[in-house]
Design an enzyme around this catalytic site. Structure first.
Site, mmCIF file in Angstrom:
data_model
loop_
_atom_site.group_PDB
_atom_site.id
_atom_site.type_symbol
_atom_site.label_atom_id
_atom_site.label_comp_id
_atom_site.label_asym_id
_atom_site.label_seq_id
_atom_site.Cartn_x
_atom_site.Cartn_y
_atom_site.Cartn_z
ATOM 1 N N LYS A 9 0.821 -1.211 0.000
ATOM 2 C CA LYS A 9 0.000 0.000 0.000
ATOM 3 C C LYS A 9 0.861 1.271 0.000
ATOM 4 C CE LYS A 9 -3.953 -2.300 2.193
ATOM 5 N NZ LYS A 9 -4.979 -2.243 3.281
ATOM 6 N N TYR A 49 -12.073 -1.869 -3.946
ATOM 7 C CA TYR A 49 -12.619 -2.156 -2.606
ATOM 8 C C TYR A 49 -14.141 -2.048 -2.580
ATOM 9 C CZ TYR A 49 -8.237 -2.558 0.102
ATOM 10 O OH TYR A 49 -7.043 -2.982 0.658
ATOM 11 N N ASN A 112 -2.141 0.210 6.757
ATOM 12 C CA ASN A 112 -1.596 -1.038 7.288
ATOM 13 C C ASN A 112 -0.711 -1.809 6.309
ATOM 14 O OD1 ASN A 112 -3.603 -1.947 5.640
ATOM 15 N ND2 ASN A 112 -4.768 -3.014 7.213
ATOM 16 N N HIS A 115 -2.099 -5.451 1.443
ATOM 17 C CA HIS A 115 -3.394 -6.100 1.197
ATOM 18 C C HIS A 115 -3.132 -7.503 0.683
ATOM 19 C CE1 HIS A 115 -7.276 -7.129 -0.611
ATOM 20 N NE2 HIS A 115 -6.548 -7.589 -1.615
ATOM 21 N N GLU A 126 -9.816 -9.835 -7.919
ATOM 22 C CA GLU A 126 -8.717 -8.888 -7.729
ATOM 23 C C GLU A 126 -7.560 -9.080 -8.713
ATOM 24 O OE1 GLU A 126 -7.747 -9.359 -3.588
ATOM 25 O OE2 GLU A 126 -9.597 -8.383 -2.928
#
Ligand code: ATP
Ligand code: MG
Length: 137
Positions: A9, A49, A112, A115, A126
């Protein structure tokens, strides 16, 4: 052999952690089948998302995911989906196990670091979101 979609990320890319994070996956027997760096638009992050569209954090999450470049990759290996999620650690770094990527590098529950697809169904949405069949080797 199972395939899963992993994203490093924008927070982790900004901190120059691309190599460190890929290395943790490789050391655990996962193989990079496809890899690229890109910057998602807000709309692309919203599409990625979309399962979270009704969650209170959707707006903020998709702002974050489109704020800077990320690295997207397909990892392949035995039980790749579960294995990646174990190496990543819990969504909230405060609850992540020692030695996981999120424990070591996540800033908070949103920023965080990584993913990973959570099921074969998610992976099948995805992976083609970012890669064509010709790019997965
Ligand atoms: P990911 O799908 O990114 O691998 P995950 O499966 O562990 O993470 P999800 O519940 O799918 O967690 O949430 C997707 C992402 O949304 C999280 O990784 C995090 O960036 C963000 N997020 C999740 N819960 C919250 C929250 N309560 N507040 C803010 N952001 C959140
Ligand atoms: Mg998830």
């Amino acid at each position: 052999m199972e395939k899963t979609l992993v994203i490093i990320k924008p927070d982790a890319v900004k901190k120059n952690l691309i190599g460190e994070i890929i290395s943790r996956f490789e050391k655990n027997g996962l193989r990079v089948a496809a890899l690229k760096k890109l910057k998602m638009t807000k709309e692309q992050a919203m599409g990625f998302y979309v399962v979270h569209k009704d969650r209170p954090f959707y707006e903020s999450l998709t702002d974050f995911m489109s704020e800077g470049p990320c690295v997207v990759m397909v990892l392949e290996g035995e039980d790749a989906i579960a294995k990646v999620r174990k190496i990543m650690g819990a969504t909230n770094p405060a609850q992540a196990e020692e030695g996981t990527i999120r424990k070591d590098f996540a800033e908070n529950i949103e920023r965080n670091a990584v993913h990973g697809s959570d099921s074969p169904q998610s992976a099948s949405y995805e992976i083609p979101y970012f890669f064509s069949a010709l790019e997965i080797l």
